[in-house]
Design an enzyme around this catalytic site. Structure first.
Site, PDB file in Angstrom:
ATOM      1  N   ASN A 166     -24.279  26.607  53.435  1.00 60.15           N
ATOM      2  CA  ASN A 166     -22.940  26.652  54.041  1.00 60.15           C
ATOM      3  C   ASN A 166     -22.897  27.308  55.419  1.00 60.15           C
ATOM      4  O   ASN A 166     -22.047  26.974  56.228  1.00 60.15           O
ATOM      5  CB  ASN A 166     -21.932  27.295  53.082  1.00 60.15           C
ATOM      6  CG  ASN A 166     -22.305  28.688  52.685  1.00 60.15           C
ATOM      7  OD1 ASN A 166     -23.469  29.074  52.725  1.00 60.15           O
ATOM      8  ND2 ASN A 166     -21.324  29.466  52.299  1.00 60.15           N
ATOM      9  N   GLY A 242     -26.712  32.453  47.311  1.00 63.83           N
ATOM     10  CA  GLY A 242     -26.470  31.147  46.707  1.00 63.83           C
ATOM     11  C   GLY A 242     -25.610  31.303  45.470  1.00 63.83           C
ATOM     12  O   GLY A 242     -24.886  32.296  45.319  1.00 63.83           O
ATOM     13  N   THR A 244     -24.247  31.894  41.681  1.00 65.10           N
ATOM     14  CA  THR A 244     -24.483  32.958  40.702  1.00 65.10           C
ATOM     15  C   THR A 244     -25.524  32.522  39.665  1.00 65.10           C
ATOM     16  O   THR A 244     -26.418  33.294  39.309  1.00 65.10           O
ATOM     17  CB  THR A 244     -23.146  33.356  40.045  1.00 65.10           C
ATOM     18  OG1 THR A 244     -22.339  33.967  41.060  1.00 65.10           O
ATOM     19  CG2 THR A 244     -23.337  34.349  38.909  1.00 65.10           C
ATOM     20  N   GLY A 247     -28.879  32.789  41.115  1.00 63.15           N
ATOM     21  CA  GLY A 247     -29.209  34.207  41.265  1.00 63.15           C
ATOM     22  C   GLY A 247     -29.745  34.814  39.975  1.00 63.15           C
ATOM     23  O   GLY A 247     -30.677  35.621  39.981  1.00 63.15           O
ATOM     24  N   GLU A 264     -26.645  37.822  46.916  1.00 62.76           N
ATOM     25  CA  GLU A 264     -25.310  37.542  47.478  1.00 62.76           C
ATOM     26  C   GLU A 264     -24.849  36.244  46.841  1.00 62.76           C
ATOM     27  O   GLU A 264     -25.348  35.176  47.192  1.00 62.76           O
ATOM     28  CB  GLU A 264     -25.393  37.364  49.002  1.00 62.76           C
ATOM     29  CG  GLU A 264     -25.942  38.552  49.757  1.00 62.76           C
ATOM     30  CD  GLU A 264     -24.986  39.708  49.830  1.00 62.76           C
ATOM     31  OE1 GLU A 264     -23.828  39.563  49.369  1.00 62.76           O
ATOM     32  OE2 GLU A 264     -25.390  40.769  50.315  1.00 62.76           O
ATOM     33  N   CYS A 298     -18.471  31.536  50.592  1.00 65.75           N
ATOM     34  CA  CYS A 298     -18.508  32.368  49.388  1.00 65.75           C
ATOM     35  C   CYS A 298     -17.291  33.280  49.318  1.00 65.75           C
ATOM     36  O   CYS A 298     -16.811  33.605  48.256  1.00 65.75           O
ATOM     37  CB  CYS A 298     -19.781  33.184  49.377  1.00 65.75           C
ATOM     38  SG  CYS A 298     -20.039  34.046  50.919  1.00 65.75           S
ATOM     39  N   GLU A 476     -25.416  43.114  52.926  1.00 65.41           N
ATOM     40  CA  GLU A 476     -26.056  42.584  54.113  1.00 65.41           C
ATOM     41  C   GLU A 476     -25.231  42.944  55.331  1.00 65.41           C
ATOM     42  O   GLU A 476     -24.117  43.451  55.219  1.00 65.41           O
ATOM     43  CB  GLU A 476     -26.169  41.059  54.007  1.00 65.41           C
ATOM     44  CG  GLU A 476     -27.021  40.653  52.834  1.00 65.41           C
ATOM     45  CD  GLU A 476     -27.617  39.266  52.964  1.00 65.41           C
ATOM     46  OE1 GLU A 476     -26.838  38.318  52.912  1.00 65.41           O
ATOM     47  OE2 GLU A 476     -28.847  39.158  53.119  1.00 65.41           O
TER      48      GLU A 476
HETATM   49  P1  NAD Z   1     -27.786  27.232  45.426  1.00 71.82           P
HETATM   50  O1  NAD Z   1     -27.866  28.413  44.527  1.00 71.82           O
HETATM   51  O2  NAD Z   1     -27.781  25.882  44.818  1.00 71.82           O
HETATM   52  O3  NAD Z   1     -29.010  27.211  46.445  1.00 71.82           O
HETATM   53  C1  NAD Z   1     -29.277  28.305  47.311  1.00 71.82           C
HETATM   54  C2  NAD Z   1     -30.751  28.292  47.673  1.00 71.82           C
HETATM   55  O4  NAD Z   1     -31.523  28.520  46.485  1.00 71.82           O
HETATM   56  C3  NAD Z   1     -31.253  26.984  48.256  1.00 71.82           C
HETATM   57  O5  NAD Z   1     -32.219  27.269  49.253  1.00 71.82           O
HETATM   58  C4  NAD Z   1     -31.888  26.312  47.053  1.00 71.82           C
HETATM   59  O6  NAD Z   1     -32.892  25.379  47.415  1.00 71.82           O
HETATM   60  C5  NAD Z   1     -32.482  27.498  46.323  1.00 71.82           C
HETATM   61  N1  NAD Z   1     -32.680  27.322  44.885  1.00 71.82           N
HETATM   62  C6  NAD Z   1     -32.072  26.436  44.047  1.00 71.82           C
HETATM   63  N2  NAD Z   1     -32.516  26.610  42.790  1.00 71.82           N
HETATM   64  C7  NAD Z   1     -33.404  27.628  42.815  1.00 71.82           C
HETATM   65  C8  NAD Z   1     -34.180  28.301  41.822  1.00 71.82           C
HETATM   66  N3  NAD Z   1     -34.125  27.948  40.555  1.00 71.82           N
HETATM   67  N4  NAD Z   1     -34.975  29.322  42.200  1.00 71.82           N
HETATM   68  C9  NAD Z   1     -35.019  29.713  43.500  1.00 71.82           C
HETATM   69  N5  NAD Z   1     -34.320  29.110  44.489  1.00 71.82           N
HETATM   70  C10 NAD Z   1     -33.512  28.089  44.149  1.00 71.82           C
HETATM   71  O7  NAD Z   1     -26.498  27.469  46.344  1.00 71.82           O
HETATM   72  P2  NAD Z   1     -25.900  26.485  47.443  1.00 71.82           P
HETATM   73  O8  NAD Z   1     -25.223  25.367  46.722  1.00 71.82           O
HETATM   74  O9  NAD Z   1     -26.936  26.173  48.477  1.00 71.82           O
HETATM   75  O10 NAD Z   1     -24.827  27.422  48.155  1.00 71.82           O
HETATM   76  C11 NAD Z   1     -23.543  27.618  47.672  1.00 71.82           C
HETATM   77  C12 NAD Z   1     -23.452  28.937  46.913  1.00 71.82           C
HETATM   78  O11 NAD Z   1     -23.842  30.006  47.745  1.00 71.82           O
HETATM   79  C13 NAD Z   1     -22.041  29.253  46.479  1.00 71.82           C
HETATM   80  O12 NAD Z   1     -22.040  29.706  45.154  1.00 71.82           O
HETATM   81  C14 NAD Z   1     -21.637  30.385  47.414  1.00 71.82           C
HETATM   82  O13 NAD Z   1     -20.635  31.224  46.919  1.00 71.82           O
HETATM   83  C15 NAD Z   1     -22.927  31.086  47.626  1.00 71.82           C
HETATM   84  N6  NAD Z   1     -22.905  31.887  48.846  1.00 71.82           N
HETATM   85  C16 NAD Z   1     -22.800  33.257  48.724  1.00 71.82           C
HETATM   86  C17 NAD Z   1     -22.743  34.049  49.867  1.00 71.82           C
HETATM   87  C18 NAD Z   1     -22.611  35.551  49.755  1.00 71.82           C
HETATM   88  O14 NAD Z   1     -22.905  36.234  50.715  1.00 71.82           O
HETATM   89  N7  NAD Z   1     -22.188  36.093  48.627  1.00 71.82           N
HETATM   90  C19 NAD Z   1     -22.814  33.460  51.119  1.00 71.82           C
HETATM   91  C20 NAD Z   1     -22.927  32.086  51.208  1.00 71.82           C
HETATM   92  C21 NAD Z   1     -22.986  31.301  50.045  1.00 71.82           C
END
Ligand code: NAD
Length: 505
Positions: A166, A242, A244, A247, A264, A298, A476
């Site tokens: 994002n 990414g 939850t 995470g 995060e 997020c 962060e």
């Molecule tokens: P995502 O969790 O699908 O992917 C994030 C990253 O993790 C990508 O690089 C992806 O390739 C990788 N990934 C996917 N599966 C994995 C696994 N099993 N092990 C390790 N890495 C893996 O998230 P997204 O769809 O890219 O982003 C949207 C999410 O990010 C939303 O939930 C949003 O709230 C969150 N977000 C949080 C913050 C914050 O600071 N809290 C900021 C931006 C986005």
């Protein structure tokens, strides 16, 4: 160990048909030679190919980062020298600002204003940590007379940094800047949908003088290389942004070697509008709170709670202004709403809205994908307001990650706090009010890492960013982040005139 040629890997042309990873200071393809295509979500057009890394490539990147950390010079540089390199990174980014903005828009479909703000913040992040690291130091502690104790901050080691789609460039900067300022080495894995500006940023780091192996970038599927990185024995810390659910996976994988972890994660942040508010500011701030970055934030304030006394007036203005928002050409200064990142994300958003209607909610405006002339193959969704919702409904509890807000009423301060906190998340919250006593009480009562008071913006470099509850942990963007990339070593020494003989032998 990889050998590196002493030549710059910085590609002067930033817009290309094919990009490579950066491993140990060299441009690298995937070991298998496989690539995947990256698209412009506003048009659906292909914009370039990037390597599809596998586990072997992860091993090489970790090996390079490990070698740079264990035997390299970066962590031994005087802190002022590291700071100079960070400032140089910022100055190269500034000199290529318009190109970076253009590529960020092409890869993410976000609007010009959003991309400009985020690339600016990425630059300022390097400048912030160039300053912050100089003041980041240990302490001398009070101990009995002939003893002396000091602490020093030492880099934690090799950090795996996994980021979402994002805010592609800003998230890369949020991760790389504090880590290298602290003296760590990094293996960065951007999201597969948006890897391009993270690759370019890594090249810029080298152009600015970051030694080989300190910043590596690998591209490929999160489910394989992301999770492999999280469990890799050569990694000391995982910093993840990414979803939850991802995470939780990462935390479990990282626990195998007890890595340091910062997460995060997602949010479902409340936006509380009290009756004494400046109504115009609250309406404008609430629009920004949900529709900025097309709701793909997020910290999007996707649950709007309005005091019952001003509900009708507020909604009249909020709905009218939402209907005026312009979606379309991301490069136009007049556009408010950019593209949705992918077809599957678009379908997911619409499914959430359809489910809400089945559950009894009312779509006041929007609630459908958009057809935009000239952008027929892109992914677009109308800014959407939903009412007739209770806070326990799925639409009020699930993170949608799109331009969709649910609006509910509250009757007093106590109920506002209760509803605001009634979610598994705890990332951010907004308060719109004038009464300072009320603002303090509500702010104290909210379980959120970030509280915005009469202000739609969630952060600047220097302000801690991170969540409570299932929005993750660690902060962060702030001085505190440097603590999360360092270990504290406590050194206790004795300098009395008589040697110590504590066992009396
Ligand atoms: P995502 O969790 O699908 O992917 C994030 C990253 O993790 C990508 O690089 C992806 O390739 C990788 N990934 C996917 N599966 C994995 C696994 N099993 N092990 C390790 N890495 C893996 O998230 P997204 O769809 O890219 O982003 C949207 C999410 O990010 C939303 O939930 C949003 O709230 C969150 N977000 C949080 C913050 C914050 O600071 N809290 C900021 C931006 C986005």
């Amino acid at each position: 160990m990889l050998k590196t040629e002493e030549k710059s890997i910085f590609q002067t042309e930033l817009k290309r048909d094919a990009y490579q990873m950066v491993i140990n200071g060299r441009l690298a393809d995937a070991e298998t030679g496989e690539v995947f295509t990256v698209y412009n979500p506003a048009t659906g057009e292909a914009i370039g190919e990037v390597p599809k890394a596998g586990k072997k490539d992860v091993d090489l990147a970790v090996e390079a980062a490990r070698h740079a950390f264990d035997y390299g010079k970066w962590k031994k540089y005087p802190v002022g020298k590291r700071a100079r390199v960070l400032n140089k990174i910022a100055s190269i980014m500034r000199s290529r600002f318009n190109e970076l903005v253009e590529i960020e828009i092409l890869n993410s479909g976000k609007t010009l204003a959003a991309a400009q703000g985020q690339v600016s913040q990425a630059i300022e992040d390097f400048e912030f940590y160039a300053g912050a690291i100089v003041g980041h130091r240990g302490e001398v502690n009070n101990v009995p007379g002939r003893f002396f104790n000091y602490t020093q901050k030492e880099p934690v080691g090799v950090a795996a940094q996994i980021i979402p789609w994002n805010y592609p460039m800003m998230m890369a900067a949020w991760k790389i800047a504090p880590a290298i300022a602290a003296g760590c080495s990094v293996v960065l894995k951007p999201a597969s949908l948006t890897p391009i500006t993270a690759i370019i940023l890594t090249e810029i780091c080298h152009e600015a003088g970051v030694p080989e192996g300190v910043v590596n970038v690998i591209t490929g599927p999160g489910g394989t290389i992301g999770s492999y990185l999280a469990e890799h024995e050569g990694i000391d810390k995982v910093a993840f942004t990414g979803e939850t659910a991802t995470g939780k996976d990462i935390m479990s994988n990282a626990s195998k070697t007890l890595k340091r972890v910062t997460l995060e994660l997602g949010g479902k942040s409340p936006n509380l509008v009290f009756p004494d508010t400046d109504l115009e500011a609250a309406v404008n701030g609430s629009l920004f709170g949900i529709f900025y970055n097309t709701g793909q934030s997020c910290e999007a304030r996707s649950r709007l709670f309005v005091h019952e006394d001003i509900y009708e007036t507020f909604m009249e203005q909020f709905v009218a202004k939402t209907r005026k928002l312009v979606a379309g050409d991301p490069f136009s200064e007049n556009t408010h709403i950019g593209a949705i990142i992918s077809k599957s994300q678009l379908d997911k958003i619409h499914q959430h809205v359809e489910n809400a209607v089945k559950d009894g909610a009312t779509v006041v405006t929007g609630g459908h994908p958009l057809e935009i002339e000239g952008y027929e193959n892109g992914y677009w969704y109308a800014p959407t307001i939903i009412t007739n919702v209770t806070n326990d409904m799925r639409i009020a509890q699930d993170e949608i990650f799109g331009p969709v807000v649910v609006v509910m009423k509250f009757k007093d301060e106590k109920e506002a706090i209760k509803l605001g906190n009634d979610t598994e998340y705890g990332l951010a919250a907004s308060i719109w009010a004038k009464d300072q006593g009320l603002i303090k009480r509500v702010s104290d009562g909210l379980q959120a890492g970030i509280v915005m008071v009469n202000c739609p913006f969630s952060a600047f470099p220097g302000t801690p960013f991170g969540g409570y509850k299932q929005s993750g942990f660690g902060r962060e963007l702030s001085v505190e982040t440097l603590d999360l990339y360092t270990e504290t070593k406590s050194v206790l020494s004795y300098s009395g005139s008589k040697p110590l003989n504590p066992l009396n032998v």
